[in-house]
Design an enzyme around this catalytic site. Sequence first.
Site, PDB file in Angstrom:
ATOM      1  N   HIS A 193       0.870  -1.181   0.000  1.00 45.41           N
ATOM      2  CA  HIS A 193       0.000   0.000   0.000  1.00 45.41           C
ATOM      3  C   HIS A 193       0.903   1.226   0.000  1.00 45.41           C
ATOM      4  O   HIS A 193       1.852   1.288   0.787  1.00 45.41           O
ATOM      5  CB  HIS A 193      -0.902   0.000   1.244  1.00 45.41           C
ATOM      6  CG  HIS A 193      -2.076   0.913   1.114  1.00 45.41           C
ATOM      7  ND1 HIS A 193      -1.943   2.281   1.151  1.00 45.41           N
ATOM      8  CD2 HIS A 193      -3.390   0.658   0.920  1.00 45.41           C
ATOM      9  CE1 HIS A 193      -3.138   2.826   0.989  1.00 45.41           C
ATOM     10  NE2 HIS A 193      -4.033   1.867   0.847  1.00 45.41           N
ATOM     11  N   HIS A 232       0.841  -5.019   2.191  1.00 47.03           N
ATOM     12  CA  HIS A 232      -0.584  -4.826   2.484  1.00 47.03           C
ATOM     13  C   HIS A 232      -1.439  -6.043   2.148  1.00 47.03           C
ATOM     14  O   HIS A 232      -2.354  -6.376   2.891  1.00 47.03           O
ATOM     15  CB  HIS A 232      -1.053  -3.613   1.680  1.00 47.03           C
ATOM     16  CG  HIS A 232      -2.481  -3.231   1.893  1.00 47.03           C
ATOM     17  ND1 HIS A 232      -2.981  -2.863   3.126  1.00 47.03           N
ATOM     18  CD2 HIS A 232      -3.534  -3.150   1.026  1.00 47.03           C
ATOM     19  CE1 HIS A 232      -4.274  -2.567   3.001  1.00 47.03           C
ATOM     20  NE2 HIS A 232      -4.635  -2.766   1.751  1.00 47.03           N
TER      21      HIS A 232
HETATM   22  C1  SIN Z   1      -7.494   1.362   1.606  1.00 51.44           C
HETATM   23  O1  SIN Z   1      -8.367   1.788   2.332  1.00 51.44           O
HETATM   24  O2  SIN Z   1      -6.727   2.098   0.984  1.00 51.44           O
HETATM   25  C2  SIN Z   1      -7.313  -0.110   1.493  1.00 51.44           C
HETATM   26  C3  SIN Z   1      -8.403  -0.703   0.725  1.00 51.44           C
HETATM   27  C4  SIN Z   1      -7.930  -1.951   0.077  1.00 51.44           C
HETATM   28  O3  SIN Z   1      -6.906  -2.512   0.462  1.00 51.44           O
HETATM   29  O4  SIN Z   1      -8.559  -2.364  -0.879  1.00 51.44           O
END
Ligand code: SIN
Length: 534
Positions: free
Chosen positions: A238, A358
């Site tokens: 992420h 992530h």
């Molecule tokens: C986020 O809120 O940026 C994460 C959502 C996701 O991992 O799809």
Amino acid sequence: MAQRTYRFDVVVIGSGIAGLTMAVGLAREGRNVALVTKKQLEDSSTNWAQGGIAGVLDTSDTEAIEKHIQDTLNSGAGLCDEDVVRSVVMEAADRIQGLVNEGVSFDRSKDGTFDLVREGGHQENRILHVKDKTGAAIEGTLIKRLHDEDVSILERWMAIDLILEDRNDPSKGVKGVWCLNPMGEVHSISSSTVILATGGAGKLWRNTTNPSVATGDGVAMAHRASARIRDMEFVQFHPTALAIPGDRPFLITEALRGAGGVLMTSEEHKDYRNKGGEPENYSYMKNVDSRGSLATRDIVARATDRVLKLTGKSHVLLVTEHLDSDILKNKFPTISQRLSSNGITLGVDPIPVTPAAHYMVGGIEVDDFGRCKNLDGTTFKGLFAVGEVACTGLHGANRLASNSLLEAVVMTHRALEYALTITSKDDIKNEGDIPPWRAKGLDNLVEHAPLKADLETLQSIMSDDVGLLRRNERLQRAQRKIEHIAKEIDLIWRRCIPTRKLVELRNMSIVASLVVEAAISRKENVGLHFNLDQ
Ligand code: SIN
């Protein structure tokens, strides 16, 4: 230690959206269900998910559905299974309605319609959310539903390994799972149906947005049982985890960029403050992708990693000062609170962020009903995988933001329907012998320090050599080092009574080697896999 055998129709391992949905659905139909979870029910990645769940709610809007399909395929960089993408996206409305029926109150606009937001890679606003705590709202609702049912909830129980009908012939399927109970005793759970809903493996990296339970247990167990694992090279980082020295990385939802937040280096931010104008024009992202800070996650995270390596800095800035602070605080209360405990005001101060591991895009290969595959491509009798641990083909080489909760509800629903056909509430089949855990001659684990050191080494290898930007030599080096660590852990494993940390470390060393092996085998740069030597 007296080993006991507990008998259930179905054992579900994991308590995120997938595990809870399975357990609730099976119990509602009268199945005798055990839910095994290694900390407390709410210790799951679902509970930490902020952004939301993507889906087109108007099933007659074929154009909007097609756009969601195209965004998913585009993000997956040519490696999605298009049939899976189409069917999952088309089922979104029904399954999201299912969550609403369970009691999840997604945010609505003043006119009463759902408030839909946008994240990276989405052409349109199609993400339902509950402020910035969508996952917690879903988790809390499903936990309530779980308590309405007669499910044996085994908190602080840890699955160790699948018990197979015939160790020499995995095609004969599962017959239960060995577990470590909270007292450190190993017991057997006999069950002809086992649901793996164990989540991802973010703990393999130093920086992760995942809770500490994300140690790849399901993948490792399935791999040891000869189930087929795929796409492990695709590890999603992420782009925006809060970077505060000494604090664990905390997710700053992509929806904040959807609301107008812009990524900048500190220098770009200084220029912006001096000169003003459109913030996007100052962002390093503007030269990388026309979508700027809202490009897909692979692109934003890689560009950010490059900038950090070039500047030698530990973070970039997520700038929100051009937005209305009060509106932001209302929309993102969790983030606002977390920032303010670090002296940062949302909508006023720039937020220091860095990429963090992530989501595990790969996992246990499953069919359209969540049934795990054997190495020969046939289905693994009695074994299902749902949620992040499963690889359905939806995400291809890179998952589109907020498609993971969608995948979890759709695929879990299908797996649930199928599991109901192979389990019967009137028919307790699990009466056969269950082999005892190999307990003879095992010592207590007295030295815990080597395990801690091995964990830290593993995390350093994965972070330094198997991160966003890879190189042939670094991958080879990682492979040699992981092999060495895995051997050391295996020596301890053979000698000692397992502890939770030992079980986890053993699993992590296996998952690490699967990621590295897959990264070495992948000969082209695609989606989340990027090797500078290719
Ligand atoms: C986020 O809120 O940026 C994460 C959502 C996701 O991992 O799809």
